[in-house]
Scaffold this motif. Structure first.
Motif, PDB file in Angstrom:
ATOM      1  N   LEU A  22       0.835  -1.204   0.000  1.00  0.00           N
ATOM      2  CA  LEU A  22       0.000   0.000   0.000  1.00  0.00           C
ATOM      3  C   LEU A  22       0.868   1.253   0.000  1.00  0.00           C
ATOM      4  CD1 LEU A  22      -1.901  -2.321   0.961  1.00  0.00           C
ATOM      5  CD2 LEU A  22      -3.126  -0.583   2.215  1.00  0.00           C
ATOM      6  N   LEU A  23       2.074   1.131   0.562  1.00  0.00           N
ATOM      7  CA  LEU A  23       3.004   2.261   0.571  1.00  0.00           C
ATOM      8  C   LEU A  23       3.718   2.389  -0.775  1.00  0.00           C
ATOM      9  CD1 LEU A  23       4.401   1.755   4.165  1.00  0.00           C
ATOM     10  CD2 LEU A  23       2.659   3.384   3.406  1.00  0.00           C
ATOM     11  N   ALA A  24       3.928   1.272  -1.470  1.00  0.00           N
ATOM     12  CA  ALA A  24       4.482   1.346  -2.824  1.00  0.00           C
ATOM     13  C   ALA A  24       3.498   2.097  -3.714  1.00  0.00           C
ATOM     14  CB  ALA A  24       4.734  -0.055  -3.369  1.00  0.00           C
ATOM     15  N   ALA A  25       2.219   1.940  -3.424  1.00  0.00           N
ATOM     16  CA  ALA A  25       1.186   2.718  -4.106  1.00  0.00           C
ATOM     17  C   ALA A  25       1.135   4.088  -3.410  1.00  0.00           C
ATOM     18  CB  ALA A  25      -0.153   1.986  -4.039  1.00  0.00           C
ATOM     19  N   ASN A  26      -0.023   4.614  -3.145  1.00  0.00           N
ATOM     20  CA  ASN A  26      -0.120   5.970  -2.588  1.00  0.00           C
ATOM     21  C   ASN A  26      -0.512   5.985  -1.107  1.00  0.00           C
ATOM     22  OD1 ASN A  26      -2.695   5.041  -3.459  1.00  0.00           O
ATOM     23  ND2 ASN A  26      -3.491   7.096  -3.240  1.00  0.00           N
ATOM     24  N   GLY A  27      -0.246   4.908  -0.386  1.00  0.00           N
ATOM     25  CA  GLY A  27      -0.572   4.852   1.033  1.00  0.00           C
ATOM     26  C   GLY A  27       0.291   5.774   1.871  1.00  0.00           C
ATOM     27  N   ARG A  28      -0.243   6.150   3.017  1.00  0.00           N
ATOM     28  CA  ARG A  28       0.445   7.038   3.963  1.00  0.00           C
ATOM     29  C   ARG A  28       0.395   6.434   5.354  1.00  0.00           C
ATOM     30  NH1 ARG A  28       1.943   9.166   0.197  1.00  0.00           N
ATOM     31  NH2 ARG A  28       1.424  11.081  -0.824  1.00  0.00           N
ATOM     32  N   LEU A  29       1.467   6.590   6.093  1.00  0.00           N
ATOM     33  CA  LEU A  29       1.501   6.208   7.497  1.00  0.00           C
ATOM     34  C   LEU A  29       1.371   7.464   8.337  1.00  0.00           C
ATOM     35  CD1 LEU A  29       4.412   3.619   7.384  1.00  0.00           C
ATOM     36  CD2 LEU A  29       2.010   3.118   7.856  1.00  0.00           C
ATOM     37  N   GLU A  30       0.543   7.378   9.384  1.00  0.00           N
ATOM     38  CA  GLU A  30       0.355   8.500  10.293  1.00  0.00           C
ATOM     39  C   GLU A  30       0.676   8.031  11.700  1.00  0.00           C
ATOM     40  OE1 GLU A  30      -3.768   9.325   9.833  1.00  0.00           O
ATOM     41  OE2 GLU A  30      -3.543  10.127   7.811  1.00  0.00           O
ATOM     42  N   THR A  31       1.573   8.761  12.361  1.00  0.00           N
ATOM     43  CA  THR A  31       1.932   8.417  13.730  1.00  0.00           C
ATOM     44  C   THR A  31       1.190   9.350  14.684  1.00  0.00           C
ATOM     45  OG1 THR A  31       4.116   7.730  12.981  1.00  0.00           O
ATOM     46  CG2 THR A  31       3.854   8.130  15.335  1.00  0.00           C
ATOM     47  N   VAL A  36       0.528   3.829  15.163  1.00  0.00           N
ATOM     48  CA  VAL A  36       0.680   4.139  13.740  1.00  0.00           C
ATOM     49  C   VAL A  36      -0.527   3.590  12.982  1.00  0.00           C
ATOM     50  CG1 VAL A  36       2.121   3.807  11.691  1.00  0.00           C
ATOM     51  CG2 VAL A  36       3.190   4.063  13.935  1.00  0.00           C
ATOM     52  N   ARG A  37      -1.076   4.444  12.117  1.00  0.00           N
ATOM     53  CA  ARG A  37      -2.195   4.066  11.246  1.00  0.00           C
ATOM     54  C   ARG A  37      -1.735   4.156   9.799  1.00  0.00           C
ATOM     55  NH1 ARG A  37      -4.995   6.785  15.312  1.00  0.00           N
ATOM     56  NH2 ARG A  37      -6.918   5.761  15.944  1.00  0.00           N
ATOM     57  N   LEU A  38      -2.435   3.440   8.934  1.00  0.00           N
ATOM     58  CA  LEU A  38      -2.186   3.512   7.502  1.00  0.00           C
ATOM     59  C   LEU A  38      -3.462   4.021   6.843  1.00  0.00           C
ATOM     60  CD1 LEU A  38      -0.251   0.935   5.465  1.00  0.00           C
ATOM     61  CD2 LEU A  38      -2.327   1.888   4.531  1.00  0.00           C
ATOM     62  N   GLU A  39      -3.297   4.882   5.841  1.00  0.00           N
ATOM     63  CA  GLU A  39      -4.430   5.420   5.092  1.00  0.00           C
ATOM     64  C   GLU A  39      -4.090   5.400   3.617  1.00  0.00           C
ATOM     65  OE1 GLU A  39      -6.358   9.114   6.394  1.00  0.00           O
ATOM     66  OE2 GLU A  39      -6.154   9.815   4.319  1.00  0.00           O
ATOM     67  N   ILE A  40      -5.068   5.034   2.805  1.00  0.00           N
ATOM     68  CA  ILE A  40      -4.853   5.062   1.353  1.00  0.00           C
ATOM     69  C   ILE A  40      -6.161   5.418   0.660  1.00  0.00           C
ATOM     70  CG2 ILE A  40      -5.228   2.549   1.152  1.00  0.00           C
ATOM     71  CD1 ILE A  40      -3.133   2.620  -1.165  1.00  0.00           C
ATOM     72  N   ARG A  41      -6.059   6.322  -0.315  1.00  0.00           N
ATOM     73  CA  ARG A  41      -7.198   6.666  -1.173  1.00  0.00           C
ATOM     74  C   ARG A  41      -7.175   5.682  -2.339  1.00  0.00           C
ATOM     75  NH1 ARG A  41      -9.349  11.989  -1.028  1.00  0.00           N
ATOM     76  NH2 ARG A  41      -8.649  13.014   0.873  1.00  0.00           N
ATOM     77  N   LEU A  42      -8.351   5.168  -2.662  1.00  0.00           N
ATOM     78  CA  LEU A  42      -8.445   4.123  -3.682  1.00  0.00           C
ATOM     79  C   LEU A  42      -9.394   4.545  -4.794  1.00  0.00           C
ATOM     80  CD1 LEU A  42      -8.703   1.307  -1.037  1.00  0.00           C
ATOM     81  CD2 LEU A  42      -6.757   1.675  -2.565  1.00  0.00           C
ATOM     82  N   PRO A  43      -9.071   4.176  -6.033  1.00  0.00           N
ATOM     83  CA  PRO A  43      -9.910   4.599  -7.155  1.00  0.00           C
ATOM     84  C   PRO A  43     -11.223   3.827  -7.271  1.00  0.00           C
ATOM     85  CG  PRO A  43      -8.068   3.276  -7.942  1.00  0.00           C
ATOM     86  CD  PRO A  43      -7.861   3.478  -6.468  1.00  0.00           C
ATOM     87  N   ASP A  44     -11.310   2.654  -6.618  1.00  0.00           N
ATOM     88  CA  ASP A  44     -12.498   1.817  -6.765  1.00  0.00           C
ATOM     89  C   ASP A  44     -12.895   1.216  -5.416  1.00  0.00           C
ATOM     90  OD1 ASP A  44     -12.332   1.848  -9.778  1.00  0.00           O
ATOM     91  OD2 ASP A  44     -10.457   0.798  -9.315  1.00  0.00           O
ATOM     92  N   PRO A  45     -14.194   1.163  -5.099  1.00  0.00           N
ATOM     93  CA  PRO A  45     -14.628   0.566  -3.835  1.00  0.00           C
ATOM     94  C   PRO A  45     -14.250  -0.907  -3.675  1.00  0.00           C
ATOM     95  CG  PRO A  45     -16.394   1.881  -4.789  1.00  0.00           C
ATOM     96  CD  PRO A  45     -15.303   1.806  -5.819  1.00  0.00           C
ATOM     97  N   ALA A  80       2.135  -4.107  13.678  1.00  0.00           N
ATOM     98  CA  ALA A  80       2.700  -4.333  12.341  1.00  0.00           C
ATOM     99  C   ALA A  80       2.945  -3.014  11.617  1.00  0.00           C
ATOM    100  CB  ALA A  80       1.766  -5.216  11.519  1.00  0.00           C
ATOM    101  N   LEU A  81       2.101  -2.026  11.872  1.00  0.00           N
ATOM    102  CA  LEU A  81       2.259  -0.725  11.208  1.00  0.00           C
ATOM    103  C   LEU A  81       3.416   0.065  11.810  1.00  0.00           C
ATOM    104  CD1 LEU A  81      -1.488   0.219  10.788  1.00  0.00           C
ATOM    105  CD2 LEU A  81       0.041  -0.883   9.140  1.00  0.00           C
ATOM    106  N   ALA A  82       3.679  -0.125  13.096  1.00  0.00           N
ATOM    107  CA  ALA A  82       4.844   0.522  13.705  1.00  0.00           C
ATOM    108  C   ALA A  82       6.126  -0.012  13.067  1.00  0.00           C
ATOM    109  CB  ALA A  82       4.851   0.293  15.215  1.00  0.00           C
ATOM    110  N   GLU A  83       6.149  -1.320  12.772  1.00  0.00           N
ATOM    111  CA  GLU A  83       7.306  -1.902  12.095  1.00  0.00           C
ATOM    112  C   GLU A  83       7.442  -1.351  10.678  1.00  0.00           C
ATOM    113  OE1 GLU A  83       7.478  -6.185  12.339  1.00  0.00           O
ATOM    114  OE2 GLU A  83       6.655  -6.125  14.382  1.00  0.00           O
ATOM    115  N   LEU A  84       6.314  -1.234   9.965  1.00  0.00           N
ATOM    116  CA  LEU A  84       6.356  -0.640   8.621  1.00  0.00           C
ATOM    117  C   LEU A  84       6.900   0.777   8.679  1.00  0.00           C
ATOM    118  CD1 LEU A  84       3.096  -1.454   6.606  1.00  0.00           C
ATOM    119  CD2 LEU A  84       5.412  -2.223   6.177  1.00  0.00           C
TER     120      LEU A  84
END
Length: 193
Positions: A22-31, A36-45, A80-84
């Motif tokens: 998801l990070l290779a794509a346009n994902g973002r990590l927020e601390t 830590v959370r991960l967020e990603i905008r997606l083009p399709d539901p 797992a997200l803290a490790e990422l």
């Protein structure tokens, strides 16, 4: 009959590092204070529904929001997200980890988040906000037999285009069975008969 590759996401156990796709794509990590959370905008539901399951099997709870026709997947904090975060962030800047393992699970998550067929080959979408990581990702993909060419916004990118029957078959073998939510033809398909 299709034969599964030993390196298929169908046969390898899911691990938290796979969410690096998801990070290779346009994902973002927020601390934040709670983790830590991960967020990603997606083009399709359909992508969001499939990624909720991919997160769940990696012990990360995720939720989908649709606002003004924009689909966003957000996770709860998880170890797992803290490790990422430790691998994919330099301060607050997204980087490609020096020792990234482009595993079958990571490639599966990347294809679900930002993969799509093209007139020629298959495209793996890249983050337009972090062009500095595109070449490194392309280099790592080449090292695992998925050499591709980087394409810019005018050609439908930013993305990495995988072409050739052998490479596209390797990608399809790695990412495994299409998620049930994926429309026919949207996910890499093996060329085995």
């Amino acid at each position: 009959m299709t034969q599964l590759s030993l390196f298929s996401a169908d046969l390898t156990p899911p691990v938290g590092d796979d969410l690096g796709g998801l990070l290779a794509a346009n994902g973002r990590l927020e601390t934040a204070a709670d983790g830590v959370r991960l967020e990603i905008r997606l083009p399709d539901p359909w992508r969001a529904r499939a990624l909720v399951r991919e997160c769940r099997v990696r012990d990360v709870d995720a939720h989908v929001q649709v606002d003004d026709q924009v689909t966003v997947l957000r996770t709860d904090p998880a170890p797992a997200l803290a490790e990422l975060s430790a691998h994919w962030l330099d301060g607050s800047i997204k980087v490609v980890p020096r020792d990234v393992d482009l595993s079958a699970g990571l490639m599966r998550c990347w294809a679900i988040a930002a993969g799509r067929p093209a007139a020629v080959g298959y495209l793996l979408g890249l983050d337009p906000q972090t062009p500095d990581i595109h070449e490194a990702l392309a280099g790592w993909c080449a090292a695992i037999g998925l050499a591709g060419s980087l394409i810019g916004p005018r050609a439908g990118g930013p993305a990495m285009r995988i072409v050739g029957q052998r490479r596209c078959t390797r990608l399809a073998d790695m990412v495994g069975t299409p998620p049930p939510e994926a429309p026919t033809g949207q996910f890499p398909q093996p060329a085995h008969h």
